[in-house]
Design an enzyme around this catalytic site. Structure first.
Site, PDB file in Angstrom:
ATOM      1  N   THR A  63      15.525  -4.506   6.495  1.00 49.14           N
ATOM      2  CA  THR A  63      15.771  -5.892   6.905  1.00 49.14           C
ATOM      3  C   THR A  63      17.258  -6.081   7.200  1.00 49.14           C
ATOM      4  O   THR A  63      18.091  -5.262   6.799  1.00 49.14           O
ATOM      5  CB  THR A  63      15.385  -6.877   5.782  1.00 49.14           C
ATOM      6  OG1 THR A  63      16.152  -6.568   4.609  1.00 49.14           O
ATOM      7  CG2 THR A  63      13.905  -6.788   5.461  1.00 49.14           C
ATOM      8  N   GLY A 103      11.242 -12.627  12.562  1.00 51.74           N
ATOM      9  CA  GLY A 103      11.678 -11.277  12.964  1.00 51.74           C
ATOM     10  C   GLY A 103      10.550 -10.272  13.030  1.00 51.74           C
ATOM     11  O   GLY A 103      10.791  -9.070  13.171  1.00 51.74           O
ATOM     12  N   TYR A 104       9.296 -10.747  12.979  1.00 49.58           N
ATOM     13  CA  TYR A 104       8.167  -9.835  12.758  1.00 49.58           C
ATOM     14  C   TYR A 104       7.566  -9.218  14.016  1.00 49.58           C
ATOM     15  O   TYR A 104       6.355  -9.046  14.096  1.00 49.58           O
ATOM     16  CB  TYR A 104       7.081 -10.578  11.978  1.00 49.58           C
ATOM     17  CG  TYR A 104       7.050 -10.242  10.501  1.00 49.58           C
ATOM     18  CD1 TYR A 104       8.219  -9.956   9.828  1.00 49.58           C
ATOM     19  CD2 TYR A 104       5.857 -10.196   9.795  1.00 49.58           C
ATOM     20  CE1 TYR A 104       8.194  -9.646   8.482  1.00 49.58           C
ATOM     21  CE2 TYR A 104       5.820  -9.884   8.451  1.00 49.58           C
ATOM     22  CZ  TYR A 104       6.996  -9.612   7.808  1.00 49.58           C
ATOM     23  OH  TYR A 104       6.979  -9.291   6.467  1.00 49.58           O
ATOM     24  N   HIS A 106       8.001 -17.094   7.404  1.00 49.46           N
ATOM     25  CA  HIS A 106       9.059 -16.073   7.443  1.00 49.46           C
ATOM     26  C   HIS A 106       8.644 -14.886   8.321  1.00 49.46           C
ATOM     27  O   HIS A 106       8.667 -13.739   7.874  1.00 49.46           O
ATOM     28  CB  HIS A 106       9.399 -15.611   6.013  1.00 49.46           C
ATOM     29  CG  HIS A 106      10.750 -14.950   5.910  1.00 49.46           C
ATOM     30  ND1 HIS A 106      11.511 -14.976   4.763  1.00 49.46           N
ATOM     31  CD2 HIS A 106      11.468 -14.227   6.805  1.00 49.46           C
ATOM     32  CE1 HIS A 106      12.634 -14.291   4.959  1.00 49.46           C
ATOM     33  NE2 HIS A 106      12.616 -13.835   6.193  1.00 49.46           N
ATOM     34  N   ARG A 134      17.874 -18.227   5.950  1.00 51.49           N
ATOM     35  CA  ARG A 134      17.269 -18.111   4.626  1.00 51.49           C
ATOM     36  C   ARG A 134      16.952 -19.515   4.113  1.00 51.49           C
ATOM     37  O   ARG A 134      17.735 -20.452   4.302  1.00 51.49           O
ATOM     38  CB  ARG A 134      18.216 -17.409   3.640  1.00 51.49           C
ATOM     39  CG  ARG A 134      18.253 -15.898   3.789  1.00 51.49           C
ATOM     40  CD  ARG A 134      16.965 -15.226   3.331  1.00 51.49           C
ATOM     41  NE  ARG A 134      16.969 -13.779   3.470  1.00 51.49           N
ATOM     42  CZ  ARG A 134      16.489 -13.097   4.516  1.00 51.49           C
ATOM     43  NH1 ARG A 134      15.968 -13.747   5.551  1.00 51.49           N
ATOM     44  NH2 ARG A 134      16.505 -11.779   4.532  1.00 51.49           N
ATOM     45  N   ASP A 160      11.121 -21.519   9.501  1.00 52.19           N
ATOM     46  CA  ASP A 160      10.467 -20.221   9.296  1.00 52.19           C
ATOM     47  C   ASP A 160      10.752 -19.723   7.889  1.00 52.19           C
ATOM     48  O   ASP A 160      10.026 -18.875   7.380  1.00 52.19           O
ATOM     49  CB  ASP A 160      10.996 -19.207  10.325  1.00 52.19           C
ATOM     50  CG  ASP A 160      10.364 -17.834  10.135  1.00 52.19           C
ATOM     51  OD1 ASP A 160       9.117 -17.764  10.164  1.00 52.19           O
ATOM     52  OD2 ASP A 160      11.090 -16.847   9.944  1.00 52.19           O
ATOM     53  N   GLU A 203       9.782 -19.126  -1.476  1.00 56.27           N
ATOM     54  CA  GLU A 203       8.691 -18.385  -0.829  1.00 56.27           C
ATOM     55  C   GLU A 203       8.048 -17.443  -1.855  1.00 56.27           C
ATOM     56  O   GLU A 203       8.767 -16.890  -2.686  1.00 56.27           O
ATOM     57  CB  GLU A 203       9.245 -17.528   0.331  1.00 56.27           C
ATOM     58  CG  GLU A 203       9.837 -18.340   1.455  1.00 56.27           C
ATOM     59  CD  GLU A 203      10.527 -17.469   2.514  1.00 56.27           C
ATOM     60  OE1 GLU A 203      10.380 -16.237   2.462  1.00 56.27           O
ATOM     61  OE2 GLU A 203      11.215 -18.031   3.370  1.00 56.27           O
TER      62      GLU A 203
HETATM   63  N1  NAI Z   1      13.587 -15.509   9.578  1.00 57.90           N
HETATM   64  C1  NAI Z   1      13.631 -14.201   9.642  1.00 57.90           C
HETATM   65  O1  NAI Z   1      12.592 -13.552   9.775  1.00 57.90           O
HETATM   66  C2  NAI Z   1      14.938 -13.494   9.595  1.00 57.90           C
HETATM   67  C3  NAI Z   1      16.028 -14.038   8.957  1.00 57.90           C
HETATM   68  N2  NAI Z   1      17.224 -13.364   8.953  1.00 57.90           N
HETATM   69  C4  NAI Z   1      18.358 -13.991   8.252  1.00 57.90           C
HETATM   70  O2  NAI Z   1      19.332 -14.346   9.228  1.00 57.90           O
HETATM   71  C5  NAI Z   1      20.616 -14.002   8.728  1.00 57.90           C
HETATM   72  C6  NAI Z   1      21.554 -13.775   9.883  1.00 57.90           C
HETATM   73  O3  NAI Z   1      21.192 -12.603  10.583  1.00 57.90           O
HETATM   74  P1  NAI Z   1      22.248 -11.860  11.533  1.00 57.90           P
HETATM   75  O4  NAI Z   1      22.788 -12.798  12.522  1.00 57.90           O
HETATM   76  O5  NAI Z   1      21.592 -10.642  12.024  1.00 57.90           O
HETATM   77  O6  NAI Z   1      23.360 -11.495  10.478  1.00 57.90           O
HETATM   78  P2  NAI Z   1      24.895 -11.173  10.755  1.00 57.90           P
HETATM   79  O7  NAI Z   1      25.431 -10.642   9.496  1.00 57.90           O
HETATM   80  O8  NAI Z   1      25.011 -10.370  12.005  1.00 57.90           O
HETATM   81  O9  NAI Z   1      25.528 -12.613  11.045  1.00 57.90           O
HETATM   82  C7  NAI Z   1      25.669 -13.625  10.102  1.00 57.90           C
HETATM   83  C8  NAI Z   1      26.809 -14.500  10.543  1.00 57.90           C
HETATM   84  O10 NAI Z   1      26.874 -15.639   9.670  1.00 57.90           O
HETATM   85  C9  NAI Z   1      28.237 -15.921   9.462  1.00 57.90           C
HETATM   86  N3  NAI Z   1      28.453 -16.724   8.258  1.00 57.90           N
HETATM   87  C10 NAI Z   1      28.559 -16.307   6.976  1.00 57.90           C
HETATM   88  N4  NAI Z   1      28.790 -17.365   6.161  1.00 57.90           N
HETATM   89  C11 NAI Z   1      28.822 -18.470   6.948  1.00 57.90           C
HETATM   90  C12 NAI Z   1      29.008 -19.849   6.690  1.00 57.90           C
HETATM   91  N5  NAI Z   1      29.256 -20.315   5.465  1.00 57.90           N
HETATM   92  N6  NAI Z   1      28.940 -20.708   7.732  1.00 57.90           N
HETATM   93  C13 NAI Z   1      28.700 -20.266   8.994  1.00 57.90           C
HETATM   94  N7  NAI Z   1      28.556 -18.947   9.292  1.00 57.90           N
HETATM   95  C14 NAI Z   1      28.592 -18.063   8.283  1.00 57.90           C
HETATM   96  C15 NAI Z   1      28.895 -14.550   9.375  1.00 57.90           C
HETATM   97  O11 NAI Z   1      30.290 -14.607   9.573  1.00 57.90           O
HETATM   98  C16 NAI Z   1      28.161 -13.801  10.475  1.00 57.90           C
HETATM   99  O12 NAI Z   1      28.835 -13.884  11.719  1.00 57.90           O
HETATM  100  C17 NAI Z   1      20.361 -12.756   7.862  1.00 57.90           C
HETATM  101  O13 NAI Z   1      21.351 -12.590   6.880  1.00 57.90           O
HETATM  102  C18 NAI Z   1      19.022 -13.047   7.255  1.00 57.90           C
HETATM  103  O14 NAI Z   1      19.196 -13.699   6.024  1.00 57.90           O
HETATM  104  C19 NAI Z   1      17.376 -12.186   9.603  1.00 57.90           C
HETATM  105  C20 NAI Z   1      16.324 -11.615  10.250  1.00 57.90           C
HETATM  106  C21 NAI Z   1      14.996 -12.186  10.250  1.00 57.90           C
HETATM  107  O1  LIG Z   2      15.407  -8.934   8.302  1.00 57.90           O
HETATM  108  C1  LIG Z   2      15.462  -9.919   7.539  1.00 57.90           C
HETATM  109  O2  LIG Z   2      16.494 -10.278   6.961  1.00 57.90           O
HETATM  110  C2  LIG Z   2      14.236 -10.714   7.303  1.00 57.90           C
HETATM  111  O3  LIG Z   2      14.297 -11.846   6.926  1.00 57.90           O
HETATM  112  C3  LIG Z   2      12.942 -10.015   7.535  1.00 57.90           C
HETATM  113  O4  LIG Z   2      12.595  -9.966   8.879  1.00 57.90           O
HETATM  114  C4  LIG Z   2      11.842 -10.625   6.726  1.00 57.90           C
HETATM  115  O5  LIG Z   2      10.828  -9.684   6.583  1.00 57.90           O
HETATM  116  P1  LIG Z   2      10.172  -9.399   5.125  1.00 57.90           P
HETATM  117  O6  LIG Z   2      11.217  -8.796   4.304  1.00 57.90           O
HETATM  118  O7  LIG Z   2       9.815 -10.714   4.581  1.00 57.90           O
HETATM  119  O8  LIG Z   2       9.044  -8.476   5.425  1.00 57.90           O
END
Ligand code: NAI
Ligand SMILES: O=C(O)C(=O)[C@H](O)COP(=O)(O)O
EC number: 1.1.1.290
Length: 383
Positions: A67, A258-259, A255, A209, A233, A238
C-alpha cells in the site's frame, strides 16, 4: 523461507513463491502466533504491525506493505528490531485519481454543473493529489494546492493555507497521509471548525485516511444543514463505520478508491522487488507477464464530441463509481455494515485504470485529444 501474506494481496503465490513457502491469512486475523517461524510478512493497510503483533516473531527479517499508506506500521519498532521494511509509494495513486474523477463527473451530471470553471482545492499534493491536479490541467479548472511540508521543503509560494482553500474552493479533496503527531499532523485536519466553515454547496471528497476528518462533526453538519455534497471512501473506525454518516453522504464506498487490478498488482510487484533485494536474490518475475489484459481495450469516437462529454463517456466505460456505491450498499444490507465492508473489498470485481483504455479519435479539434490524454486515457488519432 516462509512468508505470511494477507489474503487480499493479488499474485502473492506467483511472486513470493520465488522466496519460499507462502501462507495466506486474512489481514484482520493476523496475530502474534501467526508470525512464528515466518521470515517475511506481506500486508496491506488493515494489519497493525506493532509490538503486539511482533511478540512471537522469532525469525522475521522483512515486512512489506503493498500500500501507499504506512500509518499502520510501527516504523521505529521495526528499526529497533533490525527488520527491513518497504511500502509501495504511488502504486495505486492513478486508481485513486480515477475514483475522484469518476465521482466528480457523477455529481456534475446529477447537479447539472460543469467541471470547467470550478475551483478545486487539493489538500496533500503528493502522488495522488499531484496527479489529480495534472489530470485536470487541460480542463478549465482552477487548482489550489495546500501542502505545507512541500511548501516548506520546496519554497512554494503558490501553495496556500488550508483555510484559504476552504474559503475559495468549490470542491475540496483530501489526499493526506494519516500523521498523528508533529507540526504537520493530519489527525482531524478537517476538524469541527473547518467543517462548519465549508461554504454551502461545497463538494467534499476524502480518499486519504478516515481519521483526517472529524466524522461526527461532518455527520452533525449534514444532519443540521444538509448543504454539502460529500464523497467518502475512507472512514473513522473501518470496517465498523458510522452508519448514520454513511446514510447522509452522496457517494459512500468501503476504502476501494485504489482497488484497481493495476494498482493492487503493482503494489505486490513493488514489495516482491523490495523483498528480493533485501534477501539478495534476483527479481526475475515481472508484472507484465502476469497481469491480465484489459477487457475493454479501445473506444473509437467517430465524430467530434465536446471534450467533457467524451471524458464522461470514456470514464464511465472504464470505471464508474456508481458500480461500487450500489454494490457496497447491497453488501451492507445483506451482511450488515462491518461484514459487508470487508466482504465487498474481498470480492471486489475487477476494475482497470483509465490509462489502460485507448481512445481512437477520427476527428480532433477543440482540445479533445489534450483533454482525453490529460485525463489519463491513451489516445490515438485515426485516419
Ligand atoms: N482511499 C484509498 O484507497 C487510498 C488512500 N491512500 C491514502 O492517500 C494518502 C496520500 O497518498 P499519496 O499522494 O500517494 O502520498 P504521498 O506521500 O505521495 O503524498 C502525500 C502528500 O501529503 C502532504 N502532506 C503531509 N501532511 C500534510 C498536511 N498536514 N497538510 C497538507 N498536506 C500534507 C505531503 O507533503 C505529501 O506531498 C496515503 O498516505 C494514503 O493514506 C492512498 C492510496 C489509496
Ligand atoms: O494504498 C493505500 O494506502 C490504501 O489505502 C490501500 O489502497 C487500501 O487497500 P487495503 O489495505 O485496505 O487493502
Amino acid at each position: 523461507m516462509r512468508i505470511l501474506v494477507d489474503e487480499n494481496v493479488p499474485l502473492a503465490e506467483e511472486f513470493f513463491s520465488e522466496l519460499g513457502e507462502v501462507t495466506r491469512q486474512p489481514g484482520r486475523e493476523m496475530t502474534a502466533e501467526s508470525l512464528r517461524g515466518h521470515d517475511a510478512l506481506v500486508v496491506r493497510s488493515i494489519t497493525p504491525v506493532n509490538a503486539a503483533l511482533l511478540e512471537q516473531a522469532d525469525r522475521l527479517r522483512f515486512v512489506g506493505t503493498c500500500t501507499i499508506g504506512t500509518d499502520h506500521i510501527d516504523l521505529p519498532l521495526l528499526g529497533e528490531r533490525g527488520i527491513s521494511f518497504a511500502s509501495a509509494p504511488g502504486s495505486n495513486a492513478d486508481s485513486v485519481v480515477d475514483y475522484v474523477l469518476s465521482s466528480l463527473l457523477l455529481l456534475a451530471e446529477e447537479d447539472g454543473f460543469s467541471l470547467a470553471g470550478k475551483t478545486i482545492g487539493i489538500v496533500g499534493a503528493g502522488n495522488v493529489g499531484g496527479r489529480l491536479a495534472a489530470r485536470l490541467d487541460n480542463l478549465d479548472v482552477d487548482c489550489l494546492i495546500c501542502d505545507p511540508p512541500r511548501a516548506e521543503a520546496e519554497g512554494r509560494e503558490d501553495f496556500l493555507e488550508l483555510d484559504a482553500l476552504i474559503d475559495q474552493a468549490d470542491i475540496l479533496c483530501l489526499h493526506t497521509p494519516l500523521v498523528s503527531e508533529g507540526e504537520h499532523a493530519t489527525f482531524h485536519l478537517l476538524d469541527r471548525t473547518r467543517i462548519e466553515a465549508l461554504k454551502p454547496g461545497t463538494v467534499l471528497i476524502n480518499a486519504g485516511r478516515g481519521d483526517c476528518l472529524d466524522g461526527d462533526a461532518l455527520r452533525e453538519r449534514l444532519e443540521r444543514r444538509g448543504d454539502l455534497r460529500t464523497v467518502l471512501d475512507v472512514w473513522e473506525h473501518e470496517p465498523g463505520i458510522d452508519e448514520a454518516l454513511y446514510e447522509l453522504v452522496d457517494i459512500g464506498t468501503p476504502h476501494i478508491a485504489g482497488y484497481s487490478v493495476d494498482g493492487k498488482m503493482l503494489g505486490t510487484e513493488m514489495i516482491y522487488q523490495a523483498a528480493m533485494r533485501h534477501f539478495g536474490l534476483p527479481a526475475r518475475k515481472k508484472l507484465g507477464q502476469l497481469k491480465p489484459d484489459p477487457w475493454l481495450r479501445k473506444i473509437v469516437l467517430h465524430s467530434w464530441t465536446p471534450p467533457l462529454d467524451a471524458l464522461s463517456l470514456c470514464a464511465r466505460a472504464c470505471y464508474d463509481v456508481r458500480r461500487d456505491m450500489l454494490a457496497f450498499d447491497r453488501y451492507r444490507r445483506r451482511l450488515g455494515m462491518t461484514a459487508g465492508f470487508d466482504a465487498y473489498r474481498r470480492e471486489y470485481p475487477p476494475r482497470r485504470e483509465f490509462q489502460t483504455l485507448r481512445v481512437e479519435l477520427k476527428k480532433n479539434k477543440g482540445g479533445l485529444r489534450d483533454a482525453l490524454e490529460g485525463f489519463g486515457f491513451s489516445v490515438k488519432l485515426g485516419k
